[in-house]
Design a protein around this motif. Structure first.
Motif, PDB file in Angstrom:
ATOM      1  N   UNK A 178      78.887  49.471  42.731  1.00  0.00           N
ATOM      2  CA  UNK A 178      77.484  49.298  42.342  1.00  0.00           C
ATOM      3  C   UNK A 178      77.141  47.822  42.258  1.00  0.00           C
ATOM      4  N   UNK A 179      75.914  47.474  42.598  1.00  0.00           N
ATOM      5  CA  UNK A 179      75.534  46.062  42.672  1.00  0.00           C
ATOM      6  C   UNK A 179      75.704  45.346  41.338  1.00  0.00           C
ATOM      7  N   UNK A 180      75.337  45.992  40.243  1.00  0.00           N
ATOM      8  CA  UNK A 180      75.448  45.288  38.958  1.00  0.00           C
ATOM      9  C   UNK A 180      76.921  45.024  38.617  1.00  0.00           C
ATOM     10  N   UNK A 219      73.266  49.716  46.719  1.00  0.00           N
ATOM     11  CA  UNK A 219      72.091  49.061  46.156  1.00  0.00           C
ATOM     12  C   UNK A 219      71.167  50.115  45.547  1.00  0.00           C
ATOM     13  N   UNK A 220      71.780  51.107  44.898  1.00  0.00           N
ATOM     14  CA  UNK A 220      70.982  52.154  44.259  1.00  0.00           C
ATOM     15  C   UNK A 220      70.683  53.300  45.201  1.00  0.00           C
ATOM     16  N   UNK A 221      70.141  54.403  44.653  1.00  0.00           N
ATOM     17  CA  UNK A 221      69.938  55.624  45.440  1.00  0.00           C
ATOM     18  C   UNK A 221      68.711  55.595  46.355  1.00  0.00           C
ATOM     19  N   UNK A 222      67.880  54.594  46.199  1.00  0.00           N
ATOM     20  CA  UNK A 222      66.719  54.502  47.087  1.00  0.00           C
ATOM     21  C   UNK A 222      67.113  53.734  48.350  1.00  0.00           C
ATOM     22  N   UNK A 223      66.590  54.174  49.464  1.00  0.00           N
ATOM     23  CA  UNK A 223      66.945  53.544  50.737  1.00  0.00           C
ATOM     24  C   UNK A 223      65.951  52.417  51.004  1.00  0.00           C
ATOM     25  N   UNK A 224      66.459  51.199  51.037  1.00  0.00           N
ATOM     26  CA  UNK A 224      65.569  50.062  51.259  1.00  0.00           C
ATOM     27  C   UNK A 224      65.418  49.787  52.744  1.00  0.00           C
ATOM     28  N   UNK A 232      66.186  41.924  47.878  1.00  0.00           N
ATOM     29  CA  UNK A 232      66.623  42.598  46.653  1.00  0.00           C
ATOM     30  C   UNK A 232      68.031  42.127  46.267  1.00  0.00           C
TER      31      UNK A 232
ATOM     32  N   UNK B 139      62.006  55.822  51.632  1.00  0.00           N
ATOM     33  CA  UNK B 139      63.054  55.331  50.737  1.00  0.00           C
ATOM     34  C   UNK B 139      63.689  56.454  49.931  1.00  0.00           C
ATOM     35  N   UNK B 245      72.838  50.659  41.253  1.00  0.00           N
ATOM     36  CA  UNK B 245      74.275  50.874  41.439  1.00  0.00           C
ATOM     37  C   UNK B 245      74.545  52.044  42.377  1.00  0.00           C
TER      38      UNK B 245
END
Lengths: 245, 245
Positions: A178-180, A219-224, A232, B139, B245
């Motif tokens: 996870x990014x964090x 980078x989270x569950x949303x697709x950037x 981001x 997204x 994450x």
């Protein structure tokens, strides 16, 4: 104090010589001899100067002191982005410059839809460099990030692996960090962010990234979108390294 | 499992009825009767369904179960942005939708350069809503953020003050809180991010924000464009609340 961003100004021998559009800009602002200005050399140094001569097309100033540009982040971050289609690359250059990138590189990877002919590279880079310069001026950067096209994906990995922190963003896979967590408690001096083109990366590319020692990240569950992801990721890095305070 | 975002689909009585472009989309993908799909209602709920009928212009499915959309962030974040010029508003809507905003509102404040006539508001909102829907689909969001124009700056402050965390981004002033400190150690359920138009806020506006209890924040020494600032602020919030994450 007014600040001017002037790559290529000559700061030799305790004096600064400003010509061309920058000189005109100073005249337009009706600055006077004796006024103090800050001149940034576009390479990370700010010069505090006092204007000594205001000629047509040329302005001269005395250099009073210099310092590292206070707007430059503590981490030198190179953004490596899979070549996107059309205007998305312009957007990547503009926003990553604002967000604090030190360098922006595009590369071709297996799923790139946009595959420009190599003979168009110089013109593309020239255009991006202009966008980076404009964004650097507007946002008060101390440098103009260099923009270039890498010869291939391997070169992007090599460049990323040389940085203290190398983050490779991959849209699938259970073993991503996870990014964090990837950013937690670290303050690297140099970092690289690799994001894919529209179609993302293929599994073999992610495997290669892992093998050269990069951290494969989510980078989270949303697709950037491919032009949003680098901004981001860069923002997250700037936040956790104290460069958004 | 294929996921379809279909605001307005009818999920009554354990069955889903899909019509229009969404039904055509399912047919184009050559899905068969008996195939499982996830249908999102655009309001935060995902329905796991099995296709039972594939007609021309209408698809029916049996609802097997439902859950809160896993792509929705844990924090409901409203973005309040000073009305920007031209295409910048489109950009704000698209990128903030990707980055996880629950709602996006534009307002007029004293330094707004763009002051559209109120009779143009419905058409503008309709356009932004389409952009939000498109970005939400792409997204993988579980909701479509609502986009609207507030009557004035006071309404923006009121709305922000009602959230658990209210961040007001101001470009000058010694008593601002750094963004990482403003976000440190908190996990709000609701949050608001207020950013200014091209010319920023005037001191009286910042003072008002402070008086209604908002945290007046800095976003680092680089000056972000008005369409970049909300995305950067939202990203920082999503990162520190564990939503990247």
């Amino acid at each position: 104090m007014p600040r001017f961003f002037m790559a290529g100004a000559n700061f030799a021998g305790g004096a600064a010589l400003i010509t061309g559009a920058d000189a005109d800009h100073i005249r337009v602002l009706r600055l006077q001899i004796g006024d103090s200005v800050i001149l940034s050399d576009g390479e990370g140094t700010d010069y505090e100067c006092r204007l000594t001569h205001l000629g047509k097309g040329a302005v001269e100033a005395e250099v009073l002191g210099s310092r590292r540009s206070p707007s430059e982040p503590s981490v030198s971050a190179v953004v490596l982005a899979g070549m996107p289609k059309g205007e998305r690359s312009d957007y990547t250059v503009q926003k990553c410059t604002e967000a604090g990138a030190s360098e922006i590189c595009f590369f071709l990877s297996s799923r790139c839809v946009c595959r420009p002919a190599p003979e168009t590279f110089p013109k593309k880079c020239e255009r991006w460099q202009r966008i980076a310069e404009e964004a650097a001026k507007q946002s008060g950067r101390g440098i103009i990030p260099k923009v270039r096209i890498l010869s291939d994906f391997g070169q992007a990995l090599d460049l990323a692996a040389k940085q203290e922190l190398g983050l490779f963003f991959y849209e699938t896979g259970a073993d991503r960090v996870g990014l964090s967590r990837a950013l937690s408690g670290i303050h690297p001096a140099t970092a690289a962010i690799i994001t894919g083109p529209e179609g993302g990366f293929d599994p073999a590319e992610a495997e290669l990234a892992r093998r050269v020692g990069l951290t494969v990240c989510a980078m989270g569950p949303r697709i950037l979108r491919c032009e949003t992801a680098p901004v981001v990721a860069l923002t997250a890095l700037m936040l956790t390294t104290g460069n958004l305070d």
